[in-house]
Design a protein around this motif. Structure first.
Motif, short mmCIF file in Angstrom:
data_model
loop_
_atom_site.label_atom_id
_atom_site.label_comp_id
_atom_site.label_asym_id
_atom_site.label_seq_id
_atom_site.Cartn_x
_atom_site.Cartn_y
_atom_site.Cartn_z
N GLU A 239 0.83 -1.20 0.00
CA GLU A 239 0.00 0.00 0.00
C GLU A 239 0.87 1.25 0.00
N SER A 240 1.93 1.24 0.78
CA SER A 240 2.82 2.39 0.85
C SER A 240 3.55 2.62 -0.46
N ILE A 241 4.07 1.53 -1.05
CA ILE A 241 4.78 1.64 -2.33
C ILE A 241 3.86 2.16 -3.42
N SER A 242 2.64 1.63 -3.48
CA SER A 242 1.73 2.03 -4.56
C SER A 242 1.28 3.48 -4.41
N MET A 243 1.35 4.03 -3.20
CA MET A 243 1.01 5.43 -2.99
C MET A 243 2.25 6.33 -3.00
N GLY A 244 3.44 5.73 -3.23
CA GLY A 244 4.66 6.52 -3.33
C GLY A 244 5.16 7.08 -2.01
N VAL A 245 4.86 6.38 -0.90
CA VAL A 245 5.23 6.87 0.43
C VAL A 245 6.42 6.08 0.97
N PRO A 246 7.51 6.74 1.40
CA PRO A 246 8.67 6.05 1.95
C PRO A 246 8.38 5.50 3.35
N ILE A 247 9.20 4.53 3.78
CA ILE A 247 8.91 3.78 5.01
C ILE A 247 10.05 3.89 6.02
N ALA A 248 9.67 4.15 7.28
CA ALA A 248 10.58 3.98 8.41
C ALA A 248 10.31 2.58 8.95
N ALA A 249 11.22 1.65 8.69
CA ALA A 249 10.97 0.22 8.89
C ALA A 249 11.29 -0.22 10.31
N TRP A 250 10.27 -0.82 10.96
CA TRP A 250 10.42 -1.31 12.33
C TRP A 250 9.78 -2.69 12.39
N PRO A 251 10.47 -3.71 11.85
CA PRO A 251 9.87 -5.05 11.76
C PRO A 251 9.71 -5.71 13.12
N MET A 252 8.67 -6.58 13.21
CA MET A 252 8.33 -7.20 14.48
C MET A 252 8.47 -8.73 14.47
N HIS A 253 8.11 -9.40 13.36
CA HIS A 253 8.13 -10.86 13.33
C HIS A 253 7.89 -11.37 11.90
N SER A 254 7.90 -12.68 11.74
CA SER A 254 7.55 -13.37 10.50
C SER A 254 8.40 -12.90 9.33
N ASP A 255 7.74 -12.54 8.23
CA ASP A 255 8.45 -12.08 7.04
C ASP A 255 8.93 -10.63 7.17
N GLN A 256 8.49 -9.94 8.20
CA GLN A 256 8.74 -8.50 8.30
C GLN A 256 10.22 -8.11 8.33
N PRO A 257 11.10 -8.84 9.05
CA PRO A 257 12.52 -8.45 9.03
C PRO A 257 13.12 -8.47 7.63
N MET A 258 12.80 -9.50 6.83
CA MET A 258 13.33 -9.55 5.46
C MET A 258 12.64 -8.52 4.57
N ASN A 259 11.36 -8.28 4.80
CA ASN A 259 10.66 -7.23 4.04
C ASN A 259 11.33 -5.88 4.26
N ALA A 260 11.74 -5.64 5.51
CA ALA A 260 12.39 -4.37 5.85
C ALA A 260 13.72 -4.23 5.11
N VAL A 261 14.43 -5.35 4.94
CA VAL A 261 15.68 -5.33 4.17
C VAL A 261 15.38 -4.99 2.71
N LEU A 262 14.32 -5.57 2.16
CA LEU A 262 13.91 -5.25 0.79
C LEU A 262 13.66 -3.75 0.64
N ILE A 263 12.93 -3.18 1.59
CA ILE A 263 12.57 -1.77 1.53
C ILE A 263 13.79 -0.87 1.66
N THR A 264 14.68 -1.17 2.60
CA THR A 264 15.77 -0.24 2.93
C THR A 264 17.05 -0.49 2.14
N GLU A 265 17.38 -1.77 1.87
CA GLU A 265 18.66 -2.08 1.23
C GLU A 265 18.55 -2.33 -0.27
N VAL A 266 17.42 -2.87 -0.71
CA VAL A 266 17.27 -3.24 -2.13
C VAL A 266 16.58 -2.12 -2.90
N LEU A 267 15.36 -1.78 -2.49
CA LEU A 267 14.63 -0.73 -3.16
C LEU A 267 15.10 0.66 -2.76
N LYS A 268 15.66 0.75 -1.55
CA LYS A 268 16.18 2.02 -1.02
C LYS A 268 15.08 3.09 -0.96
#
Length: 466
Positions: free
Chosen positions: A367-396
């Motif tokens: 939802e954030s990507i499709s609206m063009g909004v950047p993310i301050a990533a604070w993962p909690m569990h499950s897939d979220q830690p790797m998702n946060a890496v995608l957001i911050t390190e890959v997509l930047k």
């Protein structure tokens, strides 16, 4: 593309009854019915209701065209979430997960009923509901597609880490980002949920294909790696159909009060703070977050609620977290605290939103990507830690609030203040916001008629109505 209603075909959605999963398949249901194909949404009565009352971005008329099948689950007790866990996985949902096998019989009966009048039935099931739909293999008219509710990046790396180095079937192009560390299940899940996941995996493999709620413009290289990993000899088809959520909000007649508050603020001046439906913060962490937001000097909207229980309607009965007396009065000119369900898509689409502090659940990321909004990533569990890496390190298109290695530590108000300022006020933050805006433009083009995602959706519809 609007099609002709053809009762020869039916699509049956079988979601995992957790909000992010319910929401994704309900969005996909709306996309499918826009082609004139009947959609049946199968789940427990309480979770179907939860999905309907929380869905955003679609007309009421569109919702009435989906046929909901309300099945009953045995009684169970969902304890309050425990916010003081080092990995705050929603273990309070485990009693719900433990009784999901009771949906197998009614779902199977529904498929049998549809098979009597339909030439082809397509079952789209959450990866974590594979055991529930296992009887699809006995129905000649039916085929199933496994829905992947997490990013292709996270999915691929999860598989890749389990393959011994000597058995890896190919080398990854050095131009593709592979993070230095891939977080194992024992760090991100409880043992009980890990067992539940591996139990579902026993029933993978009977599906005709996989469906991803992502876009090739976001994750093209990782989709290609998954396709390569599945092998050229398999008949598995990969359909990349995301984001499922609407990418433009047309506006509701009844607007939430927070949207009127946002109207009063400048473009890109507000940070939105929400950690989804499965995580509760400790009182101490809430205090640090409150102080960090206040000291940052930035405008903010903060959704402060307890995590959902198995029955989300019961969640509010425990009361919502408390803030220091006088806090809301002190920040009222530039901060708003929302304690009820908030319209996240409408918020992210608002011109005043300049950032999103998020747990990085994949629905929220999409939802954030499709609206063009950047993310301050604070993962909690499950897939979220790797998702946060995608957001911050890959997509930047984001910054990390807390490294996963520090998950057991309190995040200080000073850290929160620093991250918010970095994202909202610095030149580095400006570059991140620019990239996020560009990704949003690319995603919206991909779902428009003739775009890559739209074309792939046409291909999926053609495939299931062949």
């Amino acid at each position: 593309m609007e099609g002709q209603n053809d009762s020869q075909f039916a699509v049956v959605m079988v979601p995992l009854p957790a909000q992010g999963h319910l929401n994704q398949l309900l969005h996909l249901s709306h996309l499918v019915i826009s082609y004139g194909i009947p959609v049946h949404y199968a789940g427990s009565a309480m979770h179907n209701h939860q999905a309907k009352v929380r869905v955003q971005g679609w007309s009421t008329e569109s919702l009435t065209r989906i046929q909901f099948h309300d099945f009953q689950l045995p009684p169970y007790t969902s304890p309050p979430p425990k916010p003081n866990l080092s990995v705050p996985f929603p273990s309070h949902l485990q009693p719900l997960f433990d009784i999901l096998t009771h949906l197998r019989k009614p779902v199977s009966e529904l498929l049998e009923q549809l098979s009597a009048k339909c030439r082809r039935i397509t079952v789209v099931h959450d990866s974590m509901m594979a055991s529930v739909v296992q009887d699809v293999k006995f129905i000649p008219e039916a085929e199933s597609f496994r829905f992947i509710s997490i990013p292709a990046f996270t999915q691929f790396l999860g598989f890749w880490r389990h393959i011994p180095e000597s058995d890896k079937p190919f080398r990854i192009d050095p131009s593709i980002t592979i993070p230095r560390r891939i977080f194992p299940e024992e760090e991100t899940l409880t043992p009980e949920v890990t067992r539940f996941v591996f139990e579902q995996m026993k029933f993978w493999g009977i599906e005709s294909g996989r469906i991803y709620n992502t876009s090739r413009v976001i994750e093209g290289p990782y989709i290609e790696l998954l396709e390569k990993l599945s092998g050229k000899d398999t008949e598995t088809t990969h359909f990349v159909l995301g984001p499922f959520n609407p990418v433009a909000m047309t506006g509701n007649l009844k607007r939430h009060r927070c949207l009127e508050w946002l109207d009063e603020h400048d473009k890109g001046s507000v940070i939105y703070v929400s950690f989804g439906t499965t995580t509760s913060l400790t009182g101490e962490q809430i205090g640090e977050l409150a102080t960090g937001l206040e000291k940052s000097g930035q405008n903010f909207i903060w959704v402060l609620r307890n995590a959902d229980k198995g029955d989300a309607a019961d969640s509010a009965k425990d009361g919502n977290p408390k803030l220091q007396e006088g806090y809301e009065e002190r920040v009222k000119d530039r901060g708003m605290v929302v304690r009820e369900w908030a319209p996240q898509l409408d918020i992210l689409a608002h011109r005043s939103i300049g950032g999103f502090m998020s747990h990085c659940g994949w629905s929220s990321c999409n939802e954030s990507i499709s609206m063009g909004v950047p993310i301050a990533a604070w993962p909690m569990h499950s897939d979220q830690p790797m998702n946060a890496v995608l957001i911050t390190e890959v997509l930047k298109i984001g910054v990390m609030v807390r490294d996963w290695e520090d998950r057991g530590k309190l995040v200080s108000s000073a850290t929160i203040e620093s991250v918010i300022k970095k994202l909202m006020t610095t030149e580095e933050g400006e570059e991140i916001r620019k990239r996020a805006s560009e990704f949003g433009d690319d995603v919206r083009k991909s779902v428009a008629k003739g775009g890559a995602t739209s074309t792939e959706m046409d291909a999926f519809i053609a495939h299931i109505t062949r």
